[in-house]
Design a protein around this motif. Structure first.
Motif, mmCIF file in Angstrom:
data_model
loop_
_atom_site.group_PDB
_atom_site.id
_atom_site.type_symbol
_atom_site.label_atom_id
_atom_site.label_comp_id
_atom_site.label_asym_id
_atom_site.label_seq_id
_atom_site.Cartn_x
_atom_site.Cartn_y
_atom_site.Cartn_z
ATOM 1 N N UNK A 95 20.728 -57.584 45.287
ATOM 2 C CA UNK A 95 22.000 -57.612 44.563
ATOM 3 C C UNK A 95 22.350 -56.201 44.144
ATOM 4 N N UNK A 96 23.483 -55.669 44.566
ATOM 5 C CA UNK A 96 23.845 -54.291 44.216
ATOM 6 C C UNK A 96 23.923 -54.104 42.710
ATOM 7 N N UNK A 97 23.693 -52.864 42.314
ATOM 8 C CA UNK A 97 23.778 -52.550 40.896
ATOM 9 C C UNK A 97 25.179 -52.096 40.571
ATOM 10 N N UNK A 98 25.434 -51.938 39.289
ATOM 11 C CA UNK A 98 26.790 -51.617 38.862
ATOM 12 C C UNK A 98 27.211 -50.216 39.271
ATOM 13 N N UNK A 99 26.283 -49.294 39.421
ATOM 14 C CA UNK A 99 26.637 -47.948 39.824
ATOM 15 C C UNK A 99 25.444 -47.349 40.552
ATOM 16 N N UNK A 100 25.488 -46.046 40.814
ATOM 17 C CA UNK A 100 24.443 -45.425 41.605
ATOM 18 C C UNK A 100 23.176 -45.115 40.848
ATOM 19 N N UNK A 101 23.137 -45.344 39.556
ATOM 20 C CA UNK A 101 21.955 -45.056 38.748
ATOM 21 C C UNK A 101 20.850 -46.047 39.071
ATOM 22 N N UNK A 102 19.661 -45.562 39.569
ATOM 23 C CA UNK A 102 18.604 -46.503 39.922
ATOM 24 C C UNK A 102 18.092 -47.288 38.732
ATOM 25 N N UNK A 103 18.370 -46.831 37.533
ATOM 26 C CA UNK A 103 17.924 -47.577 36.359
ATOM 27 C C UNK A 103 18.960 -48.545 35.827
ATOM 28 N N UNK A 104 20.088 -48.637 36.528
ATOM 29 C CA UNK A 104 21.171 -49.493 36.034
ATOM 30 C C UNK A 104 20.799 -50.964 36.147
ATOM 31 N N UNK A 105 21.492 -51.785 35.352
ATOM 32 C CA UNK A 105 21.270 -53.216 35.389
ATOM 33 C C UNK A 105 21.839 -53.798 36.682
ATOM 34 N N UNK A 106 21.263 -54.894 37.114
ATOM 35 C CA UNK A 106 21.842 -55.639 38.215
ATOM 36 C C UNK A 106 23.181 -56.209 37.761
ATOM 37 N N UNK A 107 24.136 -56.248 38.683
ATOM 38 C CA UNK A 107 25.468 -56.679 38.320
ATOM 39 C C UNK A 107 25.447 -58.094 37.733
ATOM 40 N N UNK A 108 25.967 -58.232 36.520
ATOM 41 C CA UNK A 108 26.042 -59.537 35.884
ATOM 42 C C UNK A 108 24.729 -60.051 35.332
ATOM 43 N N UNK A 109 23.701 -59.207 35.282
ATOM 44 C CA UNK A 109 22.371 -59.663 34.860
ATOM 45 C C UNK A 109 21.818 -58.842 33.693
ATOM 46 N N UNK A 110 22.684 -58.447 32.785
ATOM 47 C CA UNK A 110 22.234 -57.609 31.673
ATOM 48 C C UNK A 110 21.225 -58.341 30.801
ATOM 49 N N UNK A 111 21.506 -59.585 30.443
ATOM 50 C CA UNK A 111 20.605 -60.340 29.567
ATOM 51 C C UNK A 111 19.256 -60.536 30.239
ATOM 52 N N UNK A 112 19.290 -60.921 31.518
ATOM 53 C CA UNK A 112 18.032 -61.157 32.230
ATOM 54 C C UNK A 112 17.211 -59.878 32.330
ATOM 55 N N UNK A 113 17.886 -58.769 32.645
ATOM 56 C CA UNK A 113 17.162 -57.498 32.782
ATOM 57 C C UNK A 113 16.569 -57.052 31.446
ATOM 58 N N UNK A 114 17.318 -57.236 30.363
ATOM 59 C CA UNK A 114 16.802 -56.855 29.043
ATOM 60 C C UNK A 114 15.582 -57.700 28.678
ATOM 61 N N UNK A 115 15.631 -58.976 29.016
ATOM 62 C CA UNK A 115 14.479 -59.851 28.743
ATOM 63 C C UNK A 115 13.253 -59.389 29.505
ATOM 64 N N UNK A 116 13.438 -59.046 30.771
ATOM 65 C CA UNK A 116 12.307 -58.596 31.592
ATOM 66 C C UNK A 116 11.811 -57.226 31.143
ATOM 67 N N UNK A 117 12.732 -56.352 30.758
ATOM 68 C CA UNK A 117 12.317 -55.043 30.238
ATOM 69 C C UNK A 117 11.487 -55.212 28.972
ATOM 70 N N UNK A 118 11.879 -56.162 28.132
ATOM 71 C CA UNK A 118 11.125 -56.427 26.899
ATOM 72 C C UNK A 118 9.723 -56.943 27.235
ATOM 73 N N UNK A 119 9.628 -57.760 28.256
ATOM 74 C CA UNK A 119 8.303 -58.253 28.671
ATOM 75 C C UNK A 119 7.396 -57.098 29.084
ATOM 76 N N UNK A 120 7.932 -56.188 29.881
ATOM 77 C CA UNK A 120 7.126 -55.047 30.309
ATOM 78 C C UNK A 120 6.727 -54.188 29.107
ATOM 79 N N UNK A 121 7.655 -54.000 28.176
ATOM 80 C CA UNK A 121 7.345 -53.205 26.980
ATOM 81 C C UNK A 121 6.249 -53.863 26.157
ATOM 82 N N UNK A 122 6.284 -55.180 26.063
ATOM 83 C CA UNK A 122 5.239 -55.916 25.336
ATOM 84 C C UNK A 122 3.877 -55.662 25.954
ATOM 85 N N UNK A 123 3.822 -55.691 27.278
ATOM 86 C CA UNK A 123 2.545 -55.466 27.973
ATOM 87 C C UNK A 123 2.052 -54.050 27.734
ATOM 88 N N UNK A 124 2.962 -53.089 27.712
ATOM 89 C CA UNK A 124 2.560 -51.697 27.487
ATOM 90 C C UNK A 124 1.958 -51.514 26.093
#
Length: 932
Positions: free
Chosen positions: A1-30
């Motif tokens: 699924x393309x991202x909103x812009x050319x930034x490799x760290x950008x959210x997937x289009x229309x998936x901001x909530x999902x990406x934030x949830x997954x980012x939080x999971x990774x942060x918890x593990x760290x």
């Protein structure tokens, strides 16, 4: 699924909530904690893209992953092997038992079948070992297509992660499979919803070159219903004219069908040689690049043939072969002719080394077969044996089923189909087992095979639907097997008796008598074995009464206790023998046999047997007055109950102790949970009798302890209505005598006392005769009553049954107080209160305290010991640590990771106010602890 812009760290289009949830999971593990998430959504909704987002955003963590493959769902350990293969170098750090389990599961070493339920703790320990060096992020796609043991193991790992620095993200397609473990739904969930119309439109425009007709845009957005993969794939199959004006757009197909058509079109558009290369890759789902190359060479496919597919983004060939989407794999296989598929499977079989991967080779040989082929069927049968040895019963069934299909001889085909049905039954695939069994009986079968089929049909019915309805089938099979196979006939009679005992009440009550009568009429050898003697003793009890069968049961129990059995024989006979020892008041045999059963089940890792074995030992230890020991066993049983998905047993085991402790809310909560579980599980039909006996017995004990005798009487009357149930029905009669005498029902109490006395005299043990004395004392008066109370105390004093010993002092003390002999009463009540308080039988202890107050004595309430500050699992960890076990050893026994053990120990030290495990034993024995 393309991202909103050319930034490799950008959210997937229309998936901001999902990406934030997954980012939080990774942060918890760290930060040093574990986290789990299940992504759910329909095909193409973007779950794989979100998993890729997790991988891309997990810098500083070690990645790991696996993908479920539809064609590999019957091959055991496939998903686990994908996930764990990079970490096998860490096996040497695991406890020997876990190292051996994974070695055998992954084919690294040969040996007996590893218990599939031991694999979960072993995988948990392996991942924990890896995460000790750096945080670990595991992502698993297409979980719905994992093999059964991999799926259940990952669920187990997810449920038992604590402080291991492990992140686990599982992606599951909806609708999910019916066989999905219920525990999967209990994990943290994130449903991936369709994109909004705005996001869907923007995504569509990003992949359509040039101008898109507004009407076509709106139609595609509407038809795809916000599904990203549909949005990306559907335009690829449209002509410029269709894109421009929407002409000839067939909209009779659902979007999922459109995706499939799109995949098919894209494969068909490739050069024929590329299509053939894709077919090879699709037929070899393990993604082995070297195997793909060897098979392609045998088919004379140019190595460059894969390039157009790679350029189109349909497949990636790197360290492994990966399709862009499982639907693309299916399309590559579906578009090929049957002849092409056979040629490819033949090449893959030839390219697969028979010594290193015989099972895949056999599977490909089957795919290459044009008709019946005995040689291939034999190879598949051998593969079934290997799959069985590695714990994959469902895989064995799949191999056997395919072997049967390729068997030319009808008789041999029937035998192989029967074996497949038996394996499927053992794997819990009851509906498939029924179908295979029906197919097996279509061919020629001898009388022995027909009788075996009848037995299997009864066992399937017993396990899956109704114990009561299964009894006639099992009984008929036992009779049919009598002249053919005495050993198998005895097993059938045992199964029939077991089913009849469970379905013991109207309308199935007649079955119990019928089965017992038939068994007694079955041929008997000149020197019957202990198992046969045990069964005949039980059957005689049912037909001729307790007194007639008890001597045979005692003789059989002595034989069982005199010699330890092999693992196979012990796991088959110890459960019934230990139960019958309890039924005939043989406490010594009950202790010996239930202890042996638990030790044996632990030793061989028989987790399917261990929970019920622990339940038997719990009952034994409770009567011995070792409630602390019983609590530790219960904690272990509950852990295993969770691992084996046995909530009914988990709640049942709570009923063994909670009523004795006088905990009304906990007891009623367990009863409600058991009733709900029984109602929701199809396999529990026909077991209402046992459910009623156990729950009402628990209420009778609870309310007798609390002094609420009317409620105790009602419960005991219902629980003890059918003495043929033995066990709790007998115990309920004992509770009934006490409740009836205290609630103004002397005639009913006297009748129950006579029934108990008849049975106790037939048993003849001190436990039995002491029980008879104490119930008769309650319905007697004057010197006769006193003599019986003293006899009961004397007899119980010669046994290890501490609860009944203390209760007899309580009853005697209460009788003395009613006789206005306060000094004598105080002596008996003090003994009762001291013993009952010390062993934790709080309800009856409180009753003794009230009685002492009535005599004018002052008694303090019992203070809690150190163990009361600990949870059940903390107490279990503390006890094992005090016994000298290491963290990995404790984790292996309790099915938690070593890091979780360490986490529990830190909490234990804080609660007990100590600094090391060396102080645990002294603190627990001393009974003091810092405030929790």
């Amino acid at each position: 699924m393309p991202v909103a812009d050319g930034d490799p760290g950008a959210r997937l289009r229309g998936r901001q909530v999902e990406c934030e949830t997954l980012d939080s999971l990774v942060a918890t593990v760290r930060t040093g904690r574990s986290a789990v998430l299940v992504l759910r959504g329909e095909m193409g909704i973007g779950k794989t893209a979100l998993l890729n987002h997790v991988r891309a955003g997990s810098a500083g963590c070690r990645p790991a992953g696996a993908v479920g493959i539809e064609s590999e769902t019957e091959l055991p350990f496939g998903g686990l092997h994908q996930l764990c293969a990079p970490f096998l170098g860490h096996l040497g750090s695991l406890p020997a038992s876990q190292r051996d389990t994974l070695g055998r599961a992954f084919g690294l070493i040969t040996g007996a079948s590893p218990d599939r339920l031991l694999v979960g703790p072993a995988v948990l320990s392996l991942l924990t070992e890896v995460a000790a060096k750096e945080p670990l992020i595991c992502v698993v796609d297409d979980v719905q297509w994992l093999d059964d043991i991999s799926l259940h193991t990952l669920v187990f790992v997810a449920r038992n992660l604590r402080a291991e620095r492990i992140g686990l993200v599982l992606a599951v397609r909806e609708p999910s499979l019916e066989a999905e473990p219920a525990e999967l739904a209990e994990l943290p969930q994130l449903v991936v919803e369709p994109l909004s119309d705005n996001d869907a439109g923007a995504l569509l425009e990003s992949v359509v070159p040039g101008r898109l007709d507004e009407r076509v845009r709106n139609r595609i957005v509407a038809e795809t219903q916000g599904n990203p993969l549909a949005l990306l794939e559907m335009p690829r199959g449209l002509t410029p004219a269709e894109l421009a004006g929407g002409f000839a757009r067939p909209d009779a197909y659902a979007w999922a069908g459109q995706i499939d058509l799109s995949f098919l079109r894209r494969v068909q558009a490739l050069p024929s040689e590329t299509q053939l290369m894709l077919l090879v890759a699709a037929a070899e789902p393990m993604g082995d690049v070297a195997l793909l190359a060897r098979a392609a060479e045998l088919l004379e496919i140019d190595p460059s043939a894969a390039s157009p597919a790679e350029a189109a983004g349909l497949i990636t060939i790197g360290a492994r072969v990966r399709f862009r989407h499982p639907g693309m794999r299916a399309a590559a296989y579906r578009v090929a002719t049957a002849e092409a598929r056979r040629d490819v499977h033949r090449a893959l079989a030839e390219a697969t080394a028979p010594d290193t991967d015989p099972d895949h080779r056999a599977w490909h040989l089957a795919g290459a077969a044009t008709g019946p082929d005995e040689a291939v069927a034999v190879e598949l049968e051998r593969s079934a044996g290997r799959a069985q040895a590695r714990g994959g019963v469902a895989a064995a069934a799949a191999f056997l089923e395919r072997a049967a299909e390729l068997t030319p001889d009808r008789t041999v085909r029937g035998a192989r189909t029967m074996n497949a049905a038996r394996a499927m039954y053992q794997a819990g695939g009851y509906e498939s087992a029924r179908e295979l069994l029906a197919a097996a009986t279509l061919g020629p079968m001898g009388e022995h095979r027909l009788a075996e089929a009848a037995l299997l049909r009864g066992r399937i019915l017993f396990a899956s639907k109704s114990s009561g309805d299964a009894v006639p089938l099992l009984l008929a099979a036992a009779r049919r097997l009598e002249p053919l196979d005495a050993g198998l006939s005895q097993e059938a009679y045992r199964d029939a008796l077991n089913a009849a005992l469970i379905a013991d009440r109207v309308p199935h009550r007649i079955h119990l008598q019928e089965v017992a009568t038939a068994m007694l009429a079955a041929p008997q050898g000149p020197s019957p074995a202990r198992g046969d003697l045990l069964l005949r003793g039980l059957a005689t009890m049912i037909v001729d009464g307790f007194a007639a069968g008890a001597p045979m049961v005692h003789k059989a129990l002595a034989a069982f206790c005199a010699e330890e059995l092999s693992a196979e024989e012990g796991l088959g006979w110890y459960p019934l023998a230990a139960r019958m020892a309890f039924n005939v008041w043989d406490f010594h045999s009950s202790t010996v046999l239930s202890t042996r059963l638990v030790d044996l089940a632990r030793e061989v890792g028989a987790l399917s047997v261990l929970p019920s074995a622990l339940l038997q030992l719990v009952s034994n230890r409770v009567l011995a007055g070792e409630l602390d020991h019983a609590d530790l066993l219960i904690a272990e049983a509950q852990i295993i109950g969770e691992a084996t998905n046995s909530p009914y047993l988990t709640h049942y085991v709570s009923l063994v102790t909670e009523p004795w402790k006088g905990r009304e809310k906990a007891t009623l909560r367990a009863i409600d949970a058991m009733t709900l579980d029984a109602a929701s599980q199809q396999g529990q039909q026909g077991q209402q009798g046992k459910l009623l006996s156990s729950t009402q017995w628990a209420k009778a004990v609870l309310y007798n302890g609390l002094g609420r005798y009317g409620e105790a009487y009602a419960a005991a009357e219902e629980a003890g209505a059918n003495l043929q149930e033995l066990g709790l029905a007998i115990r309920s009669k004992i509770e009934l005598v006490e409740a009836a005498t205290r609630s103004g029902r002397p005639d009913r109490a006297a009748e129950a006392a006579r029934q108990i006395d008849d049975m106790a005299r037939a048993s003849g043990t001190d436990w039995a005769l002491g029980t008879s004395a104490v119930v008769r004392a309650q319905v007697s008066e004057g010197p006769a009553a006193e003599a019986l109370y003293r006899e009961a105390i004397e007899r119980f004093g010669r046994t290890d049954v501490r609860i009944t010993y203390a209760r007899s002092h309580l009853l005697y003390g209460e009788w003395l107080r009613r006789e206005n002999r306060r000094v004598d009463a105080r002596e008996q009540l003090n003994i009762a209160h001291e013993v009952l308080s010390r062993i934790g039988v709080d309800g009856f202890a409180e009753r003794a305290r009230h009685e002492l107050h009535a005599t004018g004595a002052s008694v303090r309430r019992r203070t809690e010991g150190a163990h009361a500050a600990l949870t059940a699992q903390e107490a279990q960890v503390a006890r094992l640590a005090a016994d000298g076990m290491t963290n990995p050893e404790i984790g292996a026994q309790l099915f938690i990771s070593p890091h979780t053990v360490e986490w529990h120990l830190r909490k234990i030290f804080a609660k007990l106010g100590i600094a090391s495990r060396r102080q645990i034993n002294d603190t627990l024995l001393d009974g003091t602890a810092a405030p929790a």
